[in-house]
Design an enzyme around this catalytic site. Structure first.
Site, mmCIF file in Angstrom:
data_model
loop_
_atom_site.group_PDB
_atom_site.id
_atom_site.type_symbol
_atom_site.label_atom_id
_atom_site.label_comp_id
_atom_site.label_asym_id
_atom_site.label_seq_id
_atom_site.Cartn_x
_atom_site.Cartn_y
_atom_site.Cartn_z
ATOM 1 N N CYS A 155 49.466 40.664 36.818
ATOM 2 C CA CYS A 155 49.636 39.887 35.595
ATOM 3 C C CYS A 155 51.102 39.777 35.142
ATOM 4 O O CYS A 155 51.872 39.110 35.825
ATOM 5 C CB CYS A 155 48.765 40.484 34.510
ATOM 6 S SG CYS A 155 48.237 39.274 33.295
ATOM 7 N N HIS B 270 43.141 42.949 36.653
ATOM 8 C CA HIS B 270 43.244 44.236 35.938
ATOM 9 C C HIS B 270 42.001 45.067 36.238
ATOM 10 O O HIS B 270 41.064 44.593 36.904
ATOM 11 C CB HIS B 270 43.272 43.978 34.425
ATOM 12 C CG HIS B 270 44.534 43.357 33.928
ATOM 13 N ND1 HIS B 270 45.748 44.006 33.940
ATOM 14 C CD2 HIS B 270 44.765 42.134 33.398
ATOM 15 C CE1 HIS B 270 46.674 43.219 33.414
ATOM 16 N NE2 HIS B 270 46.109 42.076 33.076
#
Ligand code: GLN
Length: 241
Positions: free
Chosen positions: A94, A190
């Protein structure tokens, strides 16, 4: 044989359980009798950027990305590039992924220059992508969850890590998830990602150990617990995207 693991900006880029990737990489090496040392690399000039075999760069908030982007715009960014050119691997998620590209343009404020290790560019969108993320990849399916406003687009030198099955991935448009370039991987998974995707963890381990060792062969581990967790997560992603 030993593994040198660098955790980039652990104080600023460590959200959504991303530290679990460092724990998973280290533990999968230790289970194979490989000694592991983990060192933090954060703001301020690094003195041992040629030490790591593999770097982990996690997700963060926009304000953390400002500080980190400024730090990487200096000598540390050049040192990270040299490390990769000399054979080190990087796994990024990310915000870390975004800063390895050419730039990250937040919804408000100036563009944050990236290191340019990955041929990708990211621009924040209005709608946040939040939810389970399942992708098909050459090495197997990848499961995690995503929480980002950034839309990442790949240039010609980067290849997608996978194809989105459930979720949005890089940009919610072209069905790509993540990017791979040499021994550098960026993604939006994640979760943390590596404990539930052990094949990817072992790919990174093999790349990292190959920096200082020849003919690296990783002993097969009993991944039954990881497989159980993964099956549960995939089931949730498929039934409750
Ligand atoms: N601020 C970036 C975005 O929203 C990265 C967020 C993150 O690392 N989860 O796209």
């Amino acid at each position: 044989m030993d593994l040198r693991l660098a955790h980039l900006y652990p104080d600023l880029m460590n959200i959504y359980g991303d530290k679990g990737n460092v724990i998973a990489l280290a533990q999968r090496a230790r289970w194979r009798g490989i000694e592991v040392e983990v060192r933090p690399y954060s703001l301020g000039e690094w003195t041992d950027a040629d030490w790591p075999d593999v770097w982990f760069f996690g997700g963060g908030q926009d304000q953390g990305q400002d500080l980190v982007g400024a730090d990487l715009a200096g000598k540390n960014g050049a040192a990270l590039k040299r490390s990769v050119e000399a054979g080190a691997a990087i796994f990024s998620v990310c915000g870390g992924y975004q800063l390895l590209g050419h730039e990250y343009v937040p919804e408000s404020g100036p563009a944050i220059p990236g290191v340019g290790i990955l041929d990708v560019a990211t621009r924040a969108g209005k709608k946040r992508f939040v939810g389970n993320l399942l992708a098909e990849s050459a090495g197997g399916q990848l499961i995690g969850f995503e929480n980002h406003s950034g839309r990442t687009y790949l240039g010609s030198a980067a290849k997608p890590l996978g194809t989105v099955i459930v979720g949005n991935g890089n940009n919610g448009e072209d069905k790509t998830e993540g990017a791979v370039q040499g021994k550098v991987i960026g993604c939006y998974l994640h979760g943390s990602c590596l404990p539930k995707n052990p094949w990817l963890a072992d790919q990174l381990l093999a790349w990292a150990l190959a920096r200082r060792n020849t003919d690296v062969k990783l002993k097969v581990l009993d991944d039954s617990d990881e497989a159980f967790a993964r099956t549960q997560a995939v089931e949730v992603a498929r039934t409750r995207p």
